[in-house]
Scaffold this motif. Structure first.
Motif, mmCIF file in Angstrom:
data_model
loop_
_atom_site.group_PDB
_atom_site.id
_atom_site.type_symbol
_atom_site.label_atom_id
_atom_site.label_comp_id
_atom_site.label_asym_id
_atom_site.label_seq_id
_atom_site.Cartn_x
_atom_site.Cartn_y
_atom_site.Cartn_z
ATOM 1 N N MET A 46 26.221 -4.523 -7.364
ATOM 2 C CA MET A 46 24.963 -5.213 -7.027
ATOM 3 C C MET A 46 25.245 -6.426 -6.148
ATOM 4 S SD MET A 46 22.447 -3.478 -8.020
ATOM 5 C CE MET A 46 21.207 -4.683 -7.613
ATOM 6 N N ARG A 47 26.272 -7.188 -6.476
ATOM 7 C CA ARG A 47 26.635 -8.350 -5.653
ATOM 8 C C ARG A 47 27.028 -7.917 -4.248
ATOM 9 N NH1 ARG A 47 28.692 -13.155 -8.867
ATOM 10 N NH2 ARG A 47 26.979 -13.306 -10.360
ATOM 11 N N VAL A 48 27.786 -6.838 -4.179
ATOM 12 C CA VAL A 48 28.198 -6.338 -2.866
ATOM 13 C C VAL A 48 26.965 -5.876 -2.093
ATOM 14 C CG1 VAL A 48 29.502 -4.544 -1.658
ATOM 15 C CG2 VAL A 48 30.544 -5.765 -3.587
ATOM 16 N N TRP A 49 26.056 -5.162 -2.747
ATOM 17 C CA TRP A 49 24.833 -4.690 -2.086
ATOM 18 C C TRP A 49 24.027 -5.873 -1.551
ATOM 19 C CZ3 TRP A 49 22.382 -1.312 0.530
ATOM 20 C CH2 TRP A 49 20.995 -1.321 0.626
ATOM 21 N N VAL A 50 23.853 -6.893 -2.370
ATOM 22 C CA VAL A 50 23.112 -8.080 -1.930
ATOM 23 C C VAL A 50 23.834 -8.724 -0.748
ATOM 24 C CG1 VAL A 50 22.414 -10.418 -2.611
ATOM 25 C CG2 VAL A 50 21.973 -8.489 -4.146
ATOM 26 N N GLY A 51 25.151 -8.795 -0.822
ATOM 27 C CA GLY A 51 25.927 -9.358 0.281
ATOM 28 C C GLY A 51 25.821 -8.537 1.550
ATOM 29 N N LEU A 52 25.830 -7.223 1.391
ATOM 30 C CA LEU A 52 25.675 -6.363 2.567
ATOM 31 C C LEU A 52 24.305 -6.573 3.208
ATOM 32 C CD1 LEU A 52 27.227 -3.012 1.251
ATOM 33 C CD2 LEU A 52 28.122 -4.427 3.126
ATOM 34 N N ARG A 53 23.283 -6.654 2.381
ATOM 35 C CA ARG A 53 21.927 -6.849 2.909
ATOM 36 C C ARG A 53 21.785 -8.200 3.600
ATOM 37 N NH1 ARG A 53 17.346 -5.735 -1.080
ATOM 38 N NH2 ARG A 53 16.182 -5.965 0.834
ATOM 39 N N ASP A 55 24.201 -9.685 5.023
ATOM 40 C CA ASP A 55 25.221 -9.715 6.064
ATOM 41 C C ASP A 55 26.260 -10.804 5.799
ATOM 42 O OD1 ASP A 55 26.392 -8.560 8.293
ATOM 43 O OD2 ASP A 55 25.410 -9.942 9.689
ATOM 44 N N THR A 56 26.619 -10.988 4.520
ATOM 45 C CA THR A 56 27.628 -11.984 4.164
ATOM 46 C C THR A 56 28.928 -11.349 3.694
ATOM 47 O OG1 THR A 56 26.755 -12.164 1.910
ATOM 48 C CG2 THR A 56 25.918 -13.746 3.544
ATOM 49 N N VAL A 57 28.978 -10.020 3.656
ATOM 50 C CA VAL A 57 30.204 -9.329 3.264
ATOM 51 C C VAL A 57 31.033 -9.097 4.523
ATOM 52 C CG1 VAL A 57 31.134 -7.175 2.316
ATOM 53 C CG2 VAL A 57 29.126 -8.226 1.270
ATOM 54 N N PRO A 58 32.306 -9.493 4.481
ATOM 55 C CA PRO A 58 33.148 -9.278 5.658
ATOM 56 C C PRO A 58 33.405 -7.782 5.860
ATOM 57 C CG PRO A 58 34.469 -10.015 3.802
ATOM 58 C CD PRO A 58 33.029 -10.084 3.363
ATOM 59 N N LEU A 60 35.052 -4.541 5.510
ATOM 60 C CA LEU A 60 35.881 -4.156 4.359
ATOM 61 C C LEU A 60 37.011 -3.217 4.770
ATOM 62 C CD1 LEU A 60 33.125 -3.625 1.640
ATOM 63 C CD2 LEU A 60 34.580 -5.612 2.004
ATOM 64 N N ARG A 61 38.089 -3.820 5.246
ATOM 65 C CA ARG A 61 39.270 -3.021 5.578
ATOM 66 C C ARG A 61 40.002 -2.618 4.305
ATOM 67 N NH1 ARG A 61 39.774 -6.697 10.436
ATOM 68 N NH2 ARG A 61 40.106 -8.251 8.832
ATOM 69 N N GLU A 62 39.916 -3.481 3.288
ATOM 70 C CA GLU A 62 40.534 -3.223 1.984
ATOM 71 C C GLU A 62 39.438 -3.334 0.916
ATOM 72 O OE1 GLU A 62 43.660 -2.353 1.446
ATOM 73 O OE2 GLU A 62 44.230 -2.526 3.558
ATOM 74 N N PRO A 63 38.600 -2.310 0.778
ATOM 75 C CA PRO A 63 37.462 -2.426 -0.136
ATOM 76 C C PRO A 63 37.856 -2.688 -1.586
ATOM 77 C CG PRO A 63 37.608 -0.202 0.789
ATOM 78 C CD PRO A 63 38.634 -1.038 1.480
ATOM 79 N N ARG A 64 38.958 -2.114 -2.028
ATOM 80 C CA ARG A 64 39.362 -2.335 -3.429
ATOM 81 C C ARG A 64 39.768 -3.789 -3.664
ATOM 82 N NH1 ARG A 64 42.077 3.244 -5.712
ATOM 83 N NH2 ARG A 64 40.173 4.472 -5.396
ATOM 84 N N ALA A 65 40.396 -4.392 -2.686
ATOM 85 C CA ALA A 65 40.763 -5.809 -2.823
ATOM 86 C C ALA A 65 39.496 -6.655 -2.918
ATOM 87 C CB ALA A 65 41.623 -6.249 -1.651
ATOM 88 N N TYR A 66 38.514 -6.342 -2.092
ATOM 89 C CA TYR A 66 37.255 -7.092 -2.121
ATOM 90 C C TYR A 66 36.525 -6.877 -3.447
ATOM 91 C CZ TYR A 66 32.793 -9.025 -0.720
ATOM 92 O OH TYR A 66 31.652 -9.792 -0.659
ATOM 93 N N LEU A 67 36.442 -5.613 -3.877
ATOM 94 C CA LEU A 67 35.774 -5.317 -5.151
ATOM 95 C C LEU A 67 36.495 -5.996 -6.314
ATOM 96 C CD1 LEU A 67 35.006 -1.529 -4.595
ATOM 97 C CD2 LEU A 67 33.318 -3.398 -4.724
ATOM 98 N N THR A 68 37.813 -6.023 -6.269
ATOM 99 C CA THR A 68 38.593 -6.678 -7.317
ATOM 100 C C THR A 68 38.296 -8.172 -7.355
ATOM 101 O OG1 THR A 68 40.352 -5.036 -7.097
ATOM 102 C CG2 THR A 68 40.933 -7.089 -8.188
ATOM 103 N N THR A 69 38.193 -8.794 -6.202
ATOM 104 C CA THR A 69 37.889 -10.225 -6.140
ATOM 105 C C THR A 69 36.525 -10.516 -6.745
ATOM 106 O OG1 THR A 69 39.263 -10.513 -4.175
ATOM 107 C CG2 THR A 69 37.592 -12.193 -4.588
ATOM 108 N N VAL A 70 35.529 -9.737 -6.360
ATOM 109 C CA VAL A 70 34.178 -9.927 -6.901
ATOM 110 C C VAL A 70 34.186 -9.676 -8.402
ATOM 111 C CG1 VAL A 70 31.792 -9.084 -6.857
ATOM 112 C CG2 VAL A 70 33.050 -9.376 -4.709
ATOM 113 N N ALA A 71 34.825 -8.583 -8.822
ATOM 114 C CA ALA A 71 34.854 -8.234 -10.243
ATOM 115 C C ALA A 71 35.596 -9.286 -11.068
ATOM 116 C CB ALA A 71 35.484 -6.860 -10.431
#
Length: 175
Positions: A46-53, A55-58, A60-71
């Protein structure tokens, strides 16, 4: 993919499809139970979705690293919330039964504590510390300045930030 999805929706669906199982497993290992892991995995996406909407998500060359950081941040919030609730329940246990708040009052108090915690969590660490030292421990600005090794003027600035944050919360609440 669903026909007619926007590129944003396609990105979000692909991210979820490709990484949800992995993230859930990682969280279950960290948290030790499936329920909390499912909740935090959901909140992560949900946080990633809100960020995508927004346009604040960089990119994602390494999506798992990003998801891990958020999680990880959400796991920390989860543990902080549990700690806050334990402290709240321990405080309630000290109140004589005749003076104890009703179940409804307890729920309202706990919700308010969560709101205050979230509000203070948005402040920079030193501002939050100064504010809590003043409001919870009753320290004066000079004592806070000594403890934080900053000037009294800086403490005054920190306190203004803390009070401004509280005011924002009060103004955001419906009357």
């Amino acid at each position: 993919m669903v026909v007619g999805e926007s590129p944003l929706q396609q990105t979000a669906h692909a991210l979820y499809r490709d990484h949800h199982g992995w993230l859930f497993g990682w969280l279950r290992g960290k948290l030790g139970n499936s329920g909390d892991a499912a909740d935090i995995a959901h909140d992560t996406f949900m946080r990633v979705w809100v960020g995508l909407r927004a346009d604040t998500v960089p990119a994602l060359r390494e999506p798992r690293a990003y998801l891990t950081t958020v999680a990880r941040r959400l796991v920390i919030n989860h543990y902080e919330r549990q700690s806050l609730e334990r402290a709240y329940h321990a405080s309630l246990a000290l109140i004589p039964e005749a003076l104890a708040p009703s179940v409804e009052e307890r729920a309202i108090l706990l919700e308010t504590l969560h709101e205050i915690d979230a509000l203070l969590d948005e402040l920079p660490a030193r501002v939050r510390t100064a504010f809590l030292l003043s409001q919870l421990e009753g320290l004066g600005y000079e004592d806070i300045a000594l403890r934080l090794q900053v000037s009294v003027r800086t403490v005054t600035r920190y306190m203004a930030q803390g009070f401004a944050q509280c005011l924002r919360l009060m103004l955001a609440q419906p009357a």
